[in-house]
Design a protein around this motif. Structure first.
Motif: not given
Length: 230
Positions: A2-9, A25-29, A120-130, A219-223
């Protein structure tokens, strides 16, 4: 999967973009560097003579906002996405110390933030985004499944940024870089519109003494855990 959005601040020069790129790159997001977008507008303002003696001609900049078109395009030779400002590749130019000196001031302008947040919010509509930046988990994607807040001491960040600039051929001093980082921290955390703050549900990573590989593995473990929760 399943695809998610990952926000890094997080603070400047904490390696957000480096980690975000590797993670995507690792997640192909899809990866979006929002800081580069603000740098693009800063470069535009500089090129148009709208920044003089650290003062921004906000009225003129806002009038020209509709003229600014920023997008990302994958570069097959480098293997990463390059940023384009009005069809010109500005990936290297936006990383100069001069742009760094003004980008937090540009990012503090509400109308600029509104324009870029909408994009930026338009970019996230399909999820699978970092996506990385300053307000991704608090403003752009407050419902992101995974939020990371990255930090490190100012001195550690200054050393990293100084080495990066020197290797890129810039002539700067460590003291200049440290001053720039401390100035940006102050502006980012105290601006009235969307200040840099940690989202309540964000995972804090202090990477002062962590390698990139250690951060990525964590972070990959968190994902993995977040995806299993869905």
């Amino acid at each position: 999967m399943k695809d998610i959005i990952i926000a890094i601040d997080g603070f400047s020069s904490t390696g957000k973009s480096t980690i975000a790129k590797k993670l995507a790159n690792k997640l192909e997001y899809v990866y979006i560097d929002t800081g580069a977008m603000y740098r693009g507008i800063t470069l535009f303002a500089m090129d148009k003579g709208l920044i003089v003696d650290s003062e921004i001609d906000k009225v003129a900049l806002l009038e020209k906002l509709p003229e600014i078109f920023i997008y990302f395009k994958h570069n097959s030779s480098t293997g990463v996405a390059h940023i384009y400002l009005n069809d010109v590749d500005v990936s290297k130019k936006i990383r100069s110390l001069e742009v760094s000196n003004y980008v937090s001031l540009i990012a503090a302008i509400p109308e600029v933030r509104k324009k870029l947040v909408e994009q930026q919010q338009v970019f996230g509509k399909e999820k699978a985004l970092v996506m990385d930046g300053r307000d991704i988990g608090t403003v752009v994607f407050p419902n992101a499944e995974l939020k990371i807040f990255m930090t490190a001491s100012a001195n550690v960040r200054a050393v990293r940024r100084y080495k990066e600039l020197i290797e890129g051929g810039d002539s700067v001093s460590y003291e200049e870089v440290l001053e720039n980082i401390e100035k940006r921290d102050l502006i980012d955390t105290t601006r009235a519109d969307s200040p840099l703050i940690k989202a309540e549900d964000a995972v804090v990573i202090d990477n002062s003494e962590l390698t990139i590989e250690e951060q990525l593995d964590y972070i990959l473990e968190l994902v993995k855990n977040k995806i299993e929760e869905k």
